[in-house]
Design a protein around this motif. Structure first.
Motif, PDB file in Angstrom:
ATOM      1  N   UNK A   1       0.815  -1.219   0.000  1.00  0.00           N
ATOM      2  CA  UNK A   1       0.000   0.000   0.000  1.00  0.00           C
ATOM      3  C   UNK A   1       0.845   1.264   0.000  1.00  0.00           C
ATOM      4  N   UNK A   2       0.396   2.220  -0.803  1.00  0.00           N
ATOM      5  CA  UNK A   2       0.917   3.588  -0.746  1.00  0.00           C
ATOM      6  C   UNK A   2      -0.227   4.502  -0.331  1.00  0.00           C
ATOM      7  N   UNK A   3       0.053   5.412   0.596  1.00  0.00           N
ATOM      8  CA  UNK A   3      -0.977   6.311   1.108  1.00  0.00           C
ATOM      9  C   UNK A   3      -0.720   7.730   0.609  1.00  0.00           C
ATOM     10  N   UNK A   4      -1.785   8.399   0.199  1.00  0.00           N
ATOM     11  CA  UNK A   4      -1.690   9.798  -0.202  1.00  0.00           C
ATOM     12  C   UNK A   4      -2.738  10.602   0.560  1.00  0.00           C
ATOM     13  N   UNK A   5      -2.458  11.871   0.744  1.00  0.00           N
ATOM     14  CA  UNK A   5      -3.352  12.781   1.463  1.00  0.00           C
ATOM     15  C   UNK A   5      -3.741  12.205   2.832  1.00  0.00           C
ATOM     16  N   UNK A   6      -2.710  11.850   3.594  1.00  0.00           N
ATOM     17  CA  UNK A   6      -2.908  11.295   4.935  1.00  0.00           C
ATOM     18  C   UNK A   6      -2.203  12.143   5.992  1.00  0.00           C
ATOM     19  N   UNK A   7      -2.053  13.455   5.707  1.00  0.00           N
ATOM     20  CA  UNK A   7      -1.378  14.367   6.637  1.00  0.00           C
ATOM     21  C   UNK A   7      -2.271  15.565   6.945  1.00  0.00           C
ATOM     22  N   UNK A   8      -3.324  15.357   7.727  1.00  0.00           N
ATOM     23  CA  UNK A   8      -4.264  16.450   8.002  1.00  0.00           C
ATOM     24  C   UNK A   8      -3.638  17.564   8.836  1.00  0.00           C
ATOM     25  N   UNK A   9      -4.004  18.807   8.511  1.00  0.00           N
ATOM     26  CA  UNK A   9      -3.528  19.949   9.291  1.00  0.00           C
ATOM     27  C   UNK A   9      -4.679  20.803   9.820  1.00  0.00           C
ATOM     28  N   UNK A  10      -5.898  20.282   9.721  1.00  0.00           N
ATOM     29  CA  UNK A  10      -7.071  21.008  10.189  1.00  0.00           C
ATOM     30  C   UNK A  10      -7.767  21.802   9.113  1.00  0.00           C
ATOM     31  N   UNK A  11      -7.028  22.102   8.025  1.00  0.00           N
ATOM     32  CA  UNK A  11      -7.600  22.921   6.959  1.00  0.00           C
ATOM     33  C   UNK A  11      -7.525  22.272   5.577  1.00  0.00           C
ATOM     34  N   UNK A  12      -6.835  21.136   5.464  1.00  0.00           N
ATOM     35  CA  UNK A  12      -6.656  20.534   4.132  1.00  0.00           C
ATOM     36  C   UNK A  12      -7.570  19.341   3.878  1.00  0.00           C
TER      37      UNK A  12
END
Length: 342
Positions: free
Chosen positions: A199-210
């Motif tokens: 598995x490769x994960x993308x868009x898994x770094x939330x910052x509260x606004x993204x």
């Protein structure tokens, strides 16, 4: 549909009516009274990754606790994860999810499950709304405790993994997972682990606004390109609270909810698991779904829009598979609500 409640809870711009601290406090109190009236003693609260989630969580928890009902904080967890925790907790009279689903971070919402992890009926929704708006009951006496469920994600992940039918695949599937910088960001790493998948994960770094920002189930172009470039077997895109799923096949084609329904219905019928030989979708479903189900001798029932309405028709008909083209898919023999990860 009332003044506050739409098709799926209360929703709007965060920090403005009705998604402000005042209404959240009143909503917490209303759910506390609802819980007490039904003989339960606790409420579970979860949230997605929006920056306004902590603020609303505090107000909701204070409102519930002011009625003498205990609050169990599940933290950042998919909406169906809260439903699952409600279904296994003996004393949980309700579950609250703070999320605006696929909407941008500026929005937020309050979704409510009742005891057993099911959506509220219209009658129950109206009763809670009446409590919120008219403030008939005044808290007095005991105050509830507010505590954290330290292993909420593990409990939910263990449940999901029990539904995966293989101890191990002969060849690991190569997956690209788009977590939409939302509630799936952490738990996806547990569920789609390297023991079972490549598995490769993308868009898994939330910052509260993204959350949902050019990613997730509503924006699949980057996932499609990644699947093709990496020669992956499959791409999976969740929305902000991970109750819906849009898939991408090995050629980069988007597989929407109606097509997922068709695939699952055909497979279930072949296995003899399609109870009542029936599938439920909404009046907005694609005509191609009608034709496909008819060609395979499967009864097709259509409900009004909203996964709550789909669920109502599923219960009436005895169907175990239902959903919406948006990617809400309900497997009623496995869970009480739509679940993208499941």
């Amino acid at each position: 549909m009332g003044i506050l409640f739409g098709t799926d809870g209360i929703r709007g711009l965060a920090n403005k009516y009705p998604i402000n601290c005042e209404i959240a406090l009143q909503t917490g109190r209303a759910i506390g009274f609802f819980t007490k009236e039904n003989g339960y003693s606790s409420v579970i609260i979860g949230k997605d990754t929006r920056i306004s989630g902590d603020m609303l969580e505090s107000a909701l928890a204070a409102g519930v606790a002011s009625t003498g009902i205990d609050v169990l904080l599940a933290g950042i967890i998919p909406t169906p994860g809260v439903a699952y925790l409600c279904s296994i907790a003996k004393n949980a009279g309700a579950g609250i999810v703070i999320s605006a689903s696929h909407n941008p971070y500026q929005d937020n919402g309050i979704k409510i499950f009742k005891y057993g992890g099911e959506k509220l009926s219209d009658k129950q929704e109206h009763k809670i709304e009446d409590y919120i708006l008219n403030q008939k009951n005044v808290p007095q006496g005991n105050v509830g405790k507010i505590t954290v469920i330290s292993d909420s994600l593990k409990q939910y992940a263990d449940f999901l993994l029990t539904k995966f039918p293989f101890g191990k695949l002969n060849t690991r599937l190569k997956l690209i997972i788009d977590c939409s910088n939302g509630a799936a960001s952490k738990i996806s790493h547990i569920v789609f682990n390297d023991k079972l998948f490549d598995t490769q994960f993308i868009f898994d770094s939330p910052d509260g606004k993204n959350i949902n920002q050019a990613c997730g189930s509503q924006h699949t172009k980057k996932l499609q390109k990644r699947v093709c470039r990496e020669k992956a077997d499959l791409g999976l895109a969740f929305d902000g609270d991970a109750d819906r799923l849009i898939a991408v096949d090995e050629n980069g084609n988007v597989i929407t909810g109606d097509r997922i329904l068709a695939i699952c219905a055909k497979f279930a019928k072949q296995k003899g698991d399609l109870h009542q030989n029936t599938v439920v979708s909404t009046i907005m479903s694609n005509i191609g779904l009608d034709e496909m189900l008819d060609n395979h001798g499967i009864q097709h029932i259509k409900s009004n829009v909203g996964d709550r309405k789909v669920l109502e028709q599923m219960k009436k008909s005895g169907a175990v598979i239902g959903g919406e083209d948006s990617g809400h898919i309900i497997f009623l023999d496995s869970h009480t609500t739509g679940d993208g990860l499941l």
